[in-house]
Write a protein that holds these residues in place. Structure first.
Motif, PDB file in Angstrom:
ATOM      1  N   GLN A 385       2.254  -4.411  -3.604  1.00 24.74           N
ATOM      2  CA  GLN A 385       2.093  -4.770  -2.196  1.00 24.74           C
ATOM      3  C   GLN A 385       0.790  -5.522  -1.956  1.00 24.74           C
ATOM      4  OE1 GLN A 385       2.499  -1.404   0.440  1.00 24.74           O
ATOM      5  NE2 GLN A 385       1.488  -2.459   2.136  1.00 24.74           N
ATOM      6  N   GLY A 386      -0.300  -5.059  -2.564  1.00 27.20           N
ATOM      7  CA  GLY A 386      -1.579  -5.732  -2.362  1.00 27.20           C
ATOM      8  C   GLY A 386      -1.675  -7.053  -3.093  1.00 27.20           C
ATOM      9  N   GLY A 387      -0.981  -7.200  -4.227  1.00 27.20           N
ATOM     10  CA  GLY A 387      -1.070  -8.432  -4.997  1.00 27.20           C
ATOM     11  C   GLY A 387      -0.315  -9.588  -4.399  1.00 27.20           C
ATOM     12  N   GLY A 388       0.735  -9.294  -3.639  1.00 26.95           N
ATOM     13  CA  GLY A 388       1.484 -10.353  -3.001  1.00 26.95           C
ATOM     14  C   GLY A 388       2.189 -11.256  -4.005  1.00 26.95           C
ATOM     15  N   GLU A 389       2.399 -12.526  -3.617  1.00 29.45           N
ATOM     16  CA  GLU A 389       3.144 -13.464  -4.450  1.00 29.45           C
ATOM     17  C   GLU A 389       2.381 -13.907  -5.688  1.00 29.45           C
ATOM     18  OE1 GLU A 389       4.309 -16.685  -2.010  1.00 29.45           O
ATOM     19  OE2 GLU A 389       5.730 -15.508  -0.792  1.00 29.45           O
ATOM     20  N   LEU A 390       1.059 -13.795  -5.651  1.00 29.59           N
ATOM     21  CA  LEU A 390       0.279 -14.254  -6.803  1.00 29.59           C
ATOM     22  C   LEU A 390       0.296 -13.262  -7.962  1.00 29.59           C
ATOM     23  CD1 LEU A 390      -2.854 -15.853  -5.086  1.00 29.59           C
ATOM     24  CD2 LEU A 390      -0.773 -16.970  -5.890  1.00 29.59           C
ATOM     25  N   LEU A 391       0.660 -12.001  -7.701  1.00 32.82           N
ATOM     26  CA  LEU A 391       0.717 -11.004  -8.762  1.00 32.82           C
ATOM     27  C   LEU A 391       2.089 -11.069  -9.422  1.00 32.82           C
ATOM     28  CD1 LEU A 391      -0.586  -8.626 -10.254  1.00 32.82           C
ATOM     29  CD2 LEU A 391       0.398  -7.119  -8.510  1.00 32.82           C
ATOM     30  N   ARG A 392       2.120 -11.597 -10.642  1.00 40.55           N
ATOM     31  CA  ARG A 392       3.372 -11.760 -11.353  1.00 40.55           C
ATOM     32  C   ARG A 392       3.823 -10.475 -12.037  1.00 40.55           C
ATOM     33  NH1 ARG A 392       6.738 -15.959 -10.256  1.00 40.55           N
ATOM     34  NH2 ARG A 392       5.545 -17.882  -9.946  1.00 40.55           N
ATOM     35  N   GLN A 393       2.879  -9.702 -12.554  1.00 43.84           N
ATOM     36  CA  GLN A 393       3.252  -8.540 -13.346  1.00 43.84           C
ATOM     37  C   GLN A 393       2.154  -7.492 -13.297  1.00 43.84           C
ATOM     38  OE1 GLN A 393       3.627  -9.122 -17.638  1.00 43.84           O
ATOM     39  NE2 GLN A 393       5.575  -8.026 -17.634  1.00 43.84           N
ATOM     40  N   ALA A 394       2.555  -6.230 -13.284  1.00 43.81           N
ATOM     41  CA  ALA A 394       1.622  -5.107 -13.351  1.00 43.81           C
ATOM     42  C   ALA A 394       2.192  -4.094 -14.336  1.00 43.81           C
ATOM     43  CB  ALA A 394       1.425  -4.465 -11.977  1.00 43.81           C
ATOM     44  N   VAL A 395       1.445  -3.830 -15.405  1.00 39.56           N
ATOM     45  CA  VAL A 395       1.923  -2.960 -16.475  1.00 39.56           C
ATOM     46  C   VAL A 395       0.926  -1.829 -16.676  1.00 39.56           C
ATOM     47  CG1 VAL A 395       2.557  -2.792 -18.905  1.00 39.56           C
ATOM     48  CG2 VAL A 395       3.115  -4.865 -17.610  1.00 39.56           C
ATOM     49  N   LEU A 396       1.421  -0.583 -16.598  1.00 41.71           N
ATOM     50  CA  LEU A 396       0.591   0.580 -16.898  1.00 41.71           C
ATOM     51  C   LEU A 396       0.485   0.709 -18.418  1.00 41.71           C
ATOM     52  CD1 LEU A 396      -0.847   3.222 -15.994  1.00 41.71           C
ATOM     53  CD2 LEU A 396       1.400   4.329 -16.138  1.00 41.71           C
ATOM     54  N   PHE A 397      -0.747   0.583 -18.948  1.00 42.70           N
ATOM     55  CA  PHE A 397      -0.891   0.629 -20.400  1.00 42.70           C
ATOM     56  C   PHE A 397      -1.731   1.809 -20.891  1.00 42.70           C
ATOM     57  CE2 PHE A 397      -4.546  -1.879 -19.037  1.00 42.70           C
ATOM     58  CZ  PHE A 397      -5.580  -1.402 -19.840  1.00 42.70           C
ATOM     59  N   ASP A 398      -2.302   2.613 -19.972  1.00 40.44           N
ATOM     60  CA  ASP A 398      -3.088   3.750 -20.448  1.00 40.44           C
ATOM     61  C   ASP A 398      -3.158   4.818 -19.369  1.00 40.44           C
ATOM     62  OD1 ASP A 398      -4.860   5.025 -22.431  1.00 40.44           O
ATOM     63  OD2 ASP A 398      -6.363   4.796 -20.863  1.00 40.44           O
ATOM     64  N   VAL A 399      -2.986   6.061 -19.792  1.00 36.30           N
ATOM     65  CA  VAL A 399      -3.186   7.230 -18.942  1.00 36.30           C
ATOM     66  C   VAL A 399      -4.170   8.138 -19.675  1.00 36.30           C
ATOM     67  CG1 VAL A 399      -2.115   9.218 -17.832  1.00 36.30           C
ATOM     68  CG2 VAL A 399      -0.850   7.062 -18.006  1.00 36.30           C
ATOM     69  N   GLU A 428     -12.382 -17.065  -8.006  1.00 34.82           N
ATOM     70  CA  GLU A 428     -12.573 -16.511  -6.667  1.00 34.82           C
ATOM     71  C   GLU A 428     -11.247 -16.028  -6.074  1.00 34.82           C
ATOM     72  OE1 GLU A 428     -13.688 -19.363  -7.709  1.00 34.82           O
ATOM     73  OE2 GLU A 428     -15.867 -18.997  -7.823  1.00 34.82           O
ATOM     74  N   GLU A 429     -10.187 -16.795  -6.275  1.00 35.44           N
ATOM     75  CA  GLU A 429      -8.879 -16.387  -5.740  1.00 35.44           C
ATOM     76  C   GLU A 429      -8.411 -15.090  -6.404  1.00 35.44           C
ATOM     77  OE1 GLU A 429      -6.245 -20.165  -4.509  1.00 35.44           O
ATOM     78  OE2 GLU A 429      -6.978 -20.249  -6.577  1.00 35.44           O
ATOM     79  N   VAL A 430      -8.566 -14.994  -7.711  1.00 31.82           N
ATOM     80  CA  VAL A 430      -8.137 -13.778  -8.413  1.00 31.82           C
ATOM     81  C   VAL A 430      -8.965 -12.584  -7.965  1.00 31.82           C
ATOM     82  CG1 VAL A 430      -7.959 -12.684 -10.677  1.00 31.82           C
ATOM     83  CG2 VAL A 430      -7.301 -15.085 -10.405  1.00 31.82           C
ATOM     84  N   ALA A 431     -10.287 -12.769  -7.824  1.00 35.33           N
ATOM     85  CA  ALA A 431     -11.155 -11.677  -7.381  1.00 35.33           C
ATOM     86  C   ALA A 431     -10.788 -11.219  -5.979  1.00 35.33           C
ATOM     87  CB  ALA A 431     -12.609 -12.109  -7.453  1.00 35.33           C
ATOM     88  N   ARG A 432     -10.405 -12.175  -5.126  1.00 39.06           N
ATOM     89  CA  ARG A 432     -10.057 -11.825  -3.753  1.00 39.06           C
ATOM     90  C   ARG A 432      -8.771 -10.980  -3.724  1.00 39.06           C
ATOM     91  NH1 ARG A 432     -10.995 -16.391  -1.888  1.00 39.06           N
ATOM     92  NH2 ARG A 432      -8.910 -17.327  -2.046  1.00 39.06           N
ATOM     93  N   VAL A 433      -7.758 -11.373  -4.528  1.00 39.83           N
ATOM     94  CA  VAL A 433      -6.507 -10.607  -4.557  1.00 39.83           C
ATOM     95  C   VAL A 433      -6.735  -9.222  -5.173  1.00 39.83           C
ATOM     96  CG1 VAL A 433      -4.163 -10.534  -5.475  1.00 39.83           C
ATOM     97  CG2 VAL A 433      -5.116 -12.698  -4.679  1.00 39.83           C
ATOM     98  N   GLN A 434      -7.537  -9.166  -6.246  1.00 44.28           N
ATOM     99  CA  GLN A 434      -7.769  -7.871  -6.883  1.00 44.28           C
ATOM    100  C   GLN A 434      -8.577  -6.957  -5.970  1.00 44.28           C
ATOM    101  OE1 GLN A 434      -7.603  -7.854 -10.850  1.00 44.28           O
ATOM    102  NE2 GLN A 434      -8.925  -6.132 -11.334  1.00 44.28           N
ATOM    103  N   GLY A 435      -9.505  -7.511  -5.212  1.00 48.41           N
ATOM    104  CA  GLY A 435     -10.250  -6.711  -4.247  1.00 48.41           C
ATOM    105  C   GLY A 435      -9.340  -6.151  -3.170  1.00 48.41           C
ATOM    106  N   ARG A 436      -8.345  -6.963  -2.755  1.00 43.52           N
ATOM    107  CA  ARG A 436      -7.401  -6.458  -1.758  1.00 43.52           C
ATOM    108  C   ARG A 436      -6.581  -5.297  -2.312  1.00 43.52           C
ATOM    109  NH1 ARG A 436      -5.196 -11.136  -0.389  1.00 43.52           N
ATOM    110  NH2 ARG A 436      -3.315 -10.985  -1.666  1.00 43.52           N
TER     111      ARG A 436
END
Length: 451
Positions: A385-399, A428-436
């Motif tokens: 939800q926070g990544g929006g259209e720019l976030l293509r993929q999110a993978v959990l790789f460690d617990v 800057e764009e990536v940092a802004r999306v990750q901060g969101r």
């Protein structure tokens, strides 16, 4: 393959071959054994079969073959094949069938003989005089076959089990609970045995039996079944018969081969991956997995699958008590049962394809601390939800849980991939999306970045 035996038993033996056989045997005795042949013939033949007599007209031949064949040509063809042909009346041929042609009993059989000798390549091509009816796909059948192909592609083997069972067998799925009420099942009036006296309401019982019998002779089993269950409904004479899909896994993760570790057993996450692959390739979107408490499954290793408010089924590792009841080996056994008709109703008929961006992607890791009670699926949902259209993929790789982590907390690490379809993203764009994303996780879950 065509053989003498196939011809003999397919068309039968000519009842008048006995005379020819006797004559031939007598001839051989005279030539090779110097036998003396007596005059005359004794033939005990009390009930000779009547030879069929069939009326055949050139019009019937033209109707079936689509080509006009003169009556003289028809007569010549049939006589060359041993049929007796006489002109009974004008335009009608009276055909007497020889005794050795036991396969000819109708006028259509005679027409087939005429066409065979006349030559199928001499028959004209004739198109239908009407349009073909509209062709409609059997969509439920096609989607069911797609589900089969997907599961086979995941390495599973399909099994088919009995639709009948008994109360004692079904009760093994819920150890410690009262047995099911027999009145709630469809009962068979004349069962072949008391082990098959009711119609099943779940595929899990037969699947666990099949896993047990398979593991007696094989080291691992990856099975699935697509079949119907039978659910009585008040006010209905016949029960509902929805289709279900059941998956059973047991044994090591890989076969016994070089490069495979036989000490790693198939577990809940292997089963969940197969279910995810099935739903994703069927085009079912928005599937969520919630913890499930059931006497059939081991606590903490079971989940319910749902899409919105609709429950698709359950999956998990079978509890030790159920394993013992089915005489399964003391190792992890995974079981899933899903409502196939609900999956087919949610399946996408047309897959939506997305264009591949020609611009480079940016990958960054995100490690956060959340409460142990927070499901990873909820974290993933907020990241998307926070990544929006720019976030293509999110993978959990460690617990991670350890000394550096506060009590009651868990560290989740995600690999996030950012990509734009029309440009190269700047830092800057990536940092802004990750901060969101981080702010949203802090607000909704009280999460904190792990330093």
């Amino acid at each position: 393959l065509s053989s003498e035996a196939a011809t003999r038993f397919g068309r039968g033996l000519d009842p008048e071959l006995a005379l020819l056989g006797a004559v031939r045997a007598t001839q051989l005795l005279r030539e090779h054994a110097h036998g003396q042949v007596a005059r005359g013939l004794i033939d005990v033949y009390p009930a000779p079969p009547e030879r069929p007599v069939i009326d055949l007209t050139p019009q019937e031949v033209e109707r079936l073959l689509g080509v006009a064949v003169p009556a003289e040509r028809i007569q010549a063809i049939l006589e060359s094949l041993g049929f007796g042909v006489a002109a009974a009346r004008p335009g009608v041929l009276q055909v007497t069938v020889p005794t050795h042609r036991r396969d000819v009993r109708l006028a259509a059989d005679l027409v087939e003989e005429v066409g065979r000798i006349y030559g199928y390549d001499n028959l004209p091509d004739t198109l239908m005089a009407d349009e073909l009816p509209p062709q409609r796909r059997n969509l439920p059948y096609l989607l069911t076959e797609r589900a089969r192909d997907i599961l086979v592609g995941c390495g599973l083997q399909e099994v088919i089990t009995y639709s009948m069972t008994n109360i004692e067998s079904v009760a093994r799925l819920t150890p410690g609970a009262p047995p099911p009420d027999p009145a709630s099942f469809v009962r068979i009036a004349n069962p072949l045995s008391q082990e098959r006296n009711i119609m099943r309401q779940t595929l899990a019982d037969a699947m666990l039996q099949t896993l047990a019998s398979t593991l007696r002779v094989a080291g691992r089993a990856l099975l699935f079944e697509i079949g119907r269950v039978y659910l009585p409904r008040p006010g209905q004479v016949l029960p509902d018969e929805p289709q279900r899909v059941c998956i059973g896994l047991a044994g090591p993760r890989g076969p016994r081969a070089w490069g495979c570790d036989p000490s790693q057993p198939l577990d809940f996450f292997d089963l969940k991956g197969i279910v995810e692959a099935l739903l994703e390739r069927m085009g079912v979107r928005g599937a969520a997995y919630e913890p499930l408490t059931s006497p059939t499954y081991q606590p903490g290793r079971a989940a319910t699958v749902r899409v919105g408010e609709q429950v698709l089924g359950s999956l998990g590792e079978v509890s030790p008590a159920v394993r013992d009841a089915y005489d399964l080996p003391p190792a992890r056994t995974c079981l899933a049962e899903l409502d196939l008709e609900a999956i087919l109703a949610l399946a996408a008929q047309i897959r939506q394809m997305e264009p591949i961006s020609r611009f480079p992607a940016v990958t960054q890791d995100l490690a956060i601390l959340v409460d142990e009670a927070v499901p990873a699926a909820r974290v993933y949902e907020l990241i998307r939800q926070g990544g929006g259209e720019l976030l293509r993929q999110a993978v959990l790789f460690d617990v991670y849980r350890g000394e550096q982590i506060p009590a009651g907390k868990v560290s989740l690490a995600y690999a996030l991939t950012y990509q734009a379809p029309d440009r190269t993203l700047t830092d800057e764009e990536v940092a802004r999306v990750q901060g969101r994303i981080v702010r949203l996780l802090e607000q909704k879950l009280g999460a904190a970045l792990r330093g």
